[in-house]
Motif scaffolding. Structure first.
Motif, short mmCIF file in Angstrom:
data_model
loop_
_atom_site.label_atom_id
_atom_site.label_comp_id
_atom_site.label_asym_id
_atom_site.label_seq_id
_atom_site.Cartn_x
_atom_site.Cartn_y
_atom_site.Cartn_z
N GLU A 298 1.30 -1.15 0.23
CA GLU A 298 0.04 -0.47 0.02
C GLU A 298 0.57 1.34 -0.35
O GLU A 298 0.38 2.16 -0.60
CB GLU A 298 -0.45 -0.12 1.21
N GLU A 301 2.69 1.36 -3.88
CA GLU A 301 0.74 2.22 -4.56
C GLU A 301 0.99 3.57 -4.56
O GLU A 301 0.93 4.24 -5.50
CB GLU A 301 0.13 1.04 -4.07
N GLU A 302 1.04 4.26 -2.92
CA GLU A 302 1.39 5.32 -3.30
C GLU A 302 1.81 6.26 -3.88
O GLU A 302 2.04 7.38 -4.25
CB GLU A 302 1.61 6.12 -1.19
N GLN A 306 0.49 7.27 -8.67
CA GLN A 306 0.53 8.43 -9.63
C GLN A 306 1.31 8.24 -11.62
O GLN A 306 0.71 8.93 -12.73
CB GLN A 306 1.14 9.88 -8.85
#
Length: 373
Positions: A298, A301-302, A306
């Motif tokens: 997670e 992914e952050e 983008q």
């Protein structure tokens, strides 16, 4: 006349490197040496040694837990030590202690000419690091009663104490020569001090009371002998206490490892102070691994979503000069052209008047001063 009495004959901690002979030591040189020594003392252990009859020009760096008590240096002085403070470069303050009219008893010296100066930084350095410099000063006659009176007993004892760190994270740690280590504690006739103390307690109640008092003193990190020792001996005693504590910890670790290998239940591991330390008690290893795996993904992914799936920036089809108004630019260009034409007309008129004035002067033979408009 009152002379300064030498302090007890005890070794001191000396910087191991020889800083050489110096005919004169200025305040700037002393400050530089002390600052440099403070920087190196955290990585260089000091050696126990005697200061004895140093020659003229010799300089040494020593560590004094009590700077007011200088160790015996084998020189008798017919003077009292004076001290004063001076302002040094860099906002520092240095203290200078000077004593004059020194001589070596039972030697070939016929006059008291030795001078000893001590320097230490009160501000901007370590006040317990002292620079000592021996030099020559004005000479006076030696008092006959002191000429052959030594200031210490010879020969000096052999020093077996190891080097010691005096500053930094290793302060108090000893450095033994290669192949040597701390000697085991022994009592009289090679007996174990602990066993001797137990036998005395069993037969003598007074010994039990004295031993209890000694244990109370040791609980504060000191031994009964330390209460009457000088500062150098106190440092050595504290180092021995630290080494004994470290040896006891090593034995406890060895017992824990041997117990775990023998099938006994090992002691609970020491957990680091992090945010997941309490999870081991209530969560299984598999659940904890899955939770960490999911949390790490997670977080990643952050960081990368983008760049992978975000809106792409499209290039604009408008020209770079579309922000300007063409009509406004044309008006400014026309105005500038009119101003340029007006200036050109004025310049042509000025040249015509100058040419006409030159023709008049040539025809009349007089020189007229042109007045420019």
């Amino acid at each position: 006349m009152s002379f300064q009495q030498p302090h007890p004959d005890a070794p001191c901690l000396r910087y191991p490197e020889n800083i050489g002979l110096h005919a004169n030591v200025t305040i700037e040189v002393a400050v530089n040496m002390l600052v440099r020594a403070a920087q190196l003392s955290s990585t260089v252990p000091y050696s126990w040694t005697f200061i004895d009859k140093l020659v003229e020009g010799q300089a040494v760096l020593i560590f004094l837990p009590n700077p007011t008590q200088f160790p015996n240096d084998g020189i008798r002085y017919q003077d009292q030590e004076t001290r004063y403070a001076l302002t040094a470069p860099g906002g520092r303050e240095i203290e200078v202690m000077e004593i004059k009219y020194g001589f070596v008893p039972n030697s070939q010296e016929t006059s008291a000419w030795r001078v000893r100066r001590r320097y230490r930084l009160l501000k901007g350095g370590h006040p317990q690091i002292t620079l000592v410099h021996y030099t020559r000063g004005p000479a006076i006659q030696i008092v006959p009663s002191l000429l052959n009176t030594p200031v210490r007993q010879y020969p000096l004892r052999q020093i077996t104490e190891p080097s010691v760190y005096v500053m930094g994270d290793k302060a108090g740690q000893k450095v033994y020569p290669p192949g040597a280590g701390p000697p085991p504690p022994q009592g009289p006739m090679g007996m174990n001090p602990q066993a001797m103390g137990m036998n005395q307690q069993a037969t003598n109640p007074q010994a039990m009371a004295m031993n209890q008092q000694a244990m109370n003193v040791q609980a504060m990190g000191m031994s009964p002998q330390t209460m009457v020792m000088n500062p150098q001996a106190m440092i050595a005693q504290q180092n021995n206490n630290m080494e004994a504590l470290e040896r006891r910890r090593e034995r406890e670790r060895a017992r824990e490892r041997s117990g775990s290998m023998g099938g006994q239940r090992p002691a609970p591991p020491r957990l680091d102070d992090d945010d997941s330390a309490d999870e081991f008690e209530v969560i299984s290893t598999r659940t904890l691994a899955l939770t960490r795996y999911r949390r790490n993904h997670e977080l990643m992914e952050e960081v990368f979503k983008q760049a992978s799936f975000g809106n792409t920036i499209t290039s604009s089809s408008h020209p770079a000069y579309s922000i300007f108004d063409k009509a406004e630019l044309d008006a400014k260009v026309a105005k500038l052209q009119e101003e340029a034409e007006a200036l050109q007309a004025q310049a042509a008129e000025r040249r015509a008047r100058r040419s006409a004035a030159d023709d008049i002067v040539v025809g009349s033979g007089h020189v007229l001063m042109e007045v420019s408009s």
